[in-house]
Write an enzyme that holds these catalytic residues in place. Sequence first.
Site, PDB file in Angstrom:
ATOM      1  N   ASP A 214       1.147  -1.240   0.054  1.00 33.22           N
ATOM      2  CA  ASP A 214      -0.395  -0.327   0.256  1.00 33.22           C
ATOM      3  C   ASP A 214       0.951   1.647   0.256  1.00 33.22           C
ATOM      4  OD1 ASP A 214       0.440   1.340   3.189  1.00 33.22           O
ATOM      5  OD2 ASP A 214      -0.093  -1.196   2.987  1.00 33.22           O
ATOM      6  N   ASP A 216       0.837   3.646   2.257  1.00 30.94           N
ATOM      7  CA  ASP A 216       0.685   4.076   3.357  1.00 30.94           C
ATOM      8  C   ASP A 216      -0.504   5.012   3.783  1.00 30.94           C
ATOM      9  OD1 ASP A 216       1.742   3.796   6.355  1.00 30.94           O
ATOM     10  OD2 ASP A 216       2.142   6.080   6.318  1.00 30.94           O
TER      11      ASP A 216
END
Length: 294
Positions: A214, A216
């Site tokens: 991802d 973050d």
Amino acid sequence: MTEALKETMIAVIGGSGIYDIDGLEDARWQSVESPFDTPSDQILTGTLNGVKMAFLPRHGRGHVHTPSSVPYRANIDALKRLGVTDVISVSATGSFREEMAPGDFVIVDQFIDRTFAREKSFFGPGLVAHVSVAHPTCPRLSDACFTAATEAGIKVHKGGTYLAMEGPQFSTLAESKMYRESWGADVIGMTNMPEAKLAREAELCYASVAMVTDYDSWHPEHGEVDVTEIIATLTGNASKARDLVGRLPALLGATRAECAHGCDKALEFAILTAPDKRDPAMVAKLDAVAGRVL
């Protein structure tokens, strides 16, 4: 004189998804006792293409340990007792860089340690030691991981700084922006510290393979971390990680020389406590980690 070779044993610390390796012979789960608590789980050992292998579920099978409760000292001590020479950390991370996208791998070479609730050293009062972690990963082992990833067709980035946070919560937006913009971190995770420091104290070569799941929370188009998306990306990353790990025996070989970068001599001048002042109980406890110099 010809340099003596020793038998290679590769350990992989990571999630359960990477342990189903095709061709692993004589595979068995075994318990290893450690004076530093009970390891996260039993350790799967076997031989892959003529090279000894060990697989340790960092969080335990079924994911029973939080990042803070992982018994890092017991894990590294147990691997040392098994005869491990090279440790590969495989872990999920968030990314602070647009070009390090979900699904990419990063071969980490630096860390910023923001953890605070963990035992970070095998040493302490009664037996004091200081090792250098200026360069916390082994270039030889990291190069092998990069080559293995490239051969497997994985999009991989060589070099990166891993911000280790305590967790278990993910970053606030303010923290994420600070780590990315002011501190220059590239990826963020919760498990490589103090693991890397302990591996250095145990004189083990250590490499970190970060699997990006991802962005973050800093990315304006992705917003906050979505656990369901992370799990979906992790599933895809696990097959890539298995491919990477499966290529390491051919790259590292069944025997190896001393580490040219000094990883296996990290304690050479590190212990400061005078021999007559050393705590006998600590000396006994460190028989595997520091037996070479004690």
